[in-house]
Enzyme design. Structure first.
Site, PDB file in Angstrom:
ATOM      1  N   TYR A 105      -1.579  -0.677  10.498  1.00 56.64           N
ATOM      2  CA  TYR A 105      -1.669  -0.909   9.059  1.00 56.64           C
ATOM      3  C   TYR A 105      -0.391  -0.459   8.359  1.00 56.64           C
ATOM      4  O   TYR A 105       0.178  -1.203   7.542  1.00 56.64           O
ATOM      5  CB  TYR A 105      -2.873  -0.169   8.495  1.00 56.64           C
ATOM      6  CG  TYR A 105      -3.163  -0.471   7.049  1.00 56.64           C
ATOM      7  CD1 TYR A 105      -3.718  -1.687   6.671  1.00 56.64           C
ATOM      8  CD2 TYR A 105      -2.888   0.458   6.050  1.00 56.64           C
ATOM      9  CE1 TYR A 105      -3.989  -1.979   5.343  1.00 56.64           C
ATOM     10  CE2 TYR A 105      -3.154   0.182   4.719  1.00 56.64           C
ATOM     11  CZ  TYR A 105      -3.708  -1.039   4.368  1.00 56.64           C
ATOM     12  OH  TYR A 105      -3.969  -1.328   3.048  1.00 56.64           O
ATOM     13  N   SER A 130       0.859  -1.183   0.000  1.00 63.75           N
ATOM     14  CA  SER A 130       0.000   0.000   0.000  1.00 63.75           C
ATOM     15  C   SER A 130       0.892   1.228   0.000  1.00 63.75           C
ATOM     16  O   SER A 130       2.061   1.159   0.404  1.00 63.75           O
ATOM     17  CB  SER A 130      -0.884   0.005   1.255  1.00 63.75           C
ATOM     18  OG  SER A 130      -1.501   1.267   1.451  1.00 63.75           O
TER      19      SER A 130
END
Length: 254
Positions: free
Chosen positions: A151, A138
């Protein structure tokens, strides 16, 4: 030669788009997911792909579950040539008073689960002198955001893991790359939009426009765009692309 691919988390989003893309070009697709034994989920998957594909329950956090799923694929198809790690979770919390359970679930799924899948398939790839591994990271692997410690840490860890795997596989024809997208229009993003609408009463078009405006191109990345990139990376043409992270960021930092 027909290649065999495992896609984790392939029931939706980028995993499903990749399953459709690879199946269309003749790859034998095998999907493992936590809901991989659910009959309704399997039926929906086969409808989305347009054909039945091997599907099974897989919890990437569990060494035993990973070993059992990989063994089942190898028993059915003889080998695993391609591994696409798209299984992942996303939750937000500030560092102060961050719940241990949320941290553990995020790291265990996004990072450790990817490691366990790679560990299970890498010996066979090395023995056959051919393999392709793609990890879905990501832009959060490169940029921080408040309330996203778990995350961001999990996705940044994938970059370090991929470098090590690339070095171990390089002499054996095994590549390992990661892809770092910005917001992609997946079921997860639509859930975020639905939740914001429920919390604020905002207009759906306005909320969607906010996400679209988060990158300079003014348009959300589509799952099929990620799938097309993956299809190239796992092909013979992707032989020399390894130890690389490709940001599909539409010009955005996040």
């Amino acid at each position: 030669m027909t290649r065999t691919a495992i896609i984790t988390g392939g029931l939706s989003g980028m995993g499903l788009a990749t399953a459709r893309r690879l199946h269309a070009q003749g790859v034998t697709v095998c999907i493992g997911a936590r809901r991989g034994a659910d009959e309704a989920a399997i039926k929906a998957l086969h409808k989305a792909i347009g054909a039945p594909v091997m599907t099974g329950a897989l919890d990437v956090r569990s060494t035993d579950s990973v070993a059992a799923f990989v063994a089942a694929v190898e028993a059915a198809h003889g080998k695993v040539d391609i591994l696409i790690n798209t299984a992942g979770v996303y939750e937000e919390a500030p560092v102060i008073d961050h719940p241990d359970a949320m941290w553990d679930a995020t790291i265990d799924t996004n990072l450790t689960g990817t490691f366990k899948m790679i560990r299970a398939v890498l010996p066979g790839m090395k023995a056959r002198h051919w393999g392709r591994i793609v990890n879905l990271a990501s832009v959060a692997a490169h940029q921080g955001m408040a309330n996203n410690a778990a995350y961001c840490a999990s996705k940044a860890g994938l970059l370090g893991l991929g470098r090590c795997v690339s070095l171990e596989g390089a002499a054996y024809g095994v590549t390992c790359v990661s892809i770092s997208p910005t917001w992609v229009e997946t079921e997860m993003l639509r859930q975020f939009i639905d939740q914001e609408i429920a919390d604020t009463g905002a207009d759906r078009a306005a909320v969607r426009a906010k996400y679209e405006a988060s990158n300079p191109q003014g348009a959300l990345v589509q799952p099929d765009e990620i799938a097309d990139l993956i299809a190239f990376l796992v092909s013979d043409a992707g032989r020399a692309i390894t130890m690389e992270d490709i940001q599909v960021n539409a010009g955005s930092l996040w």
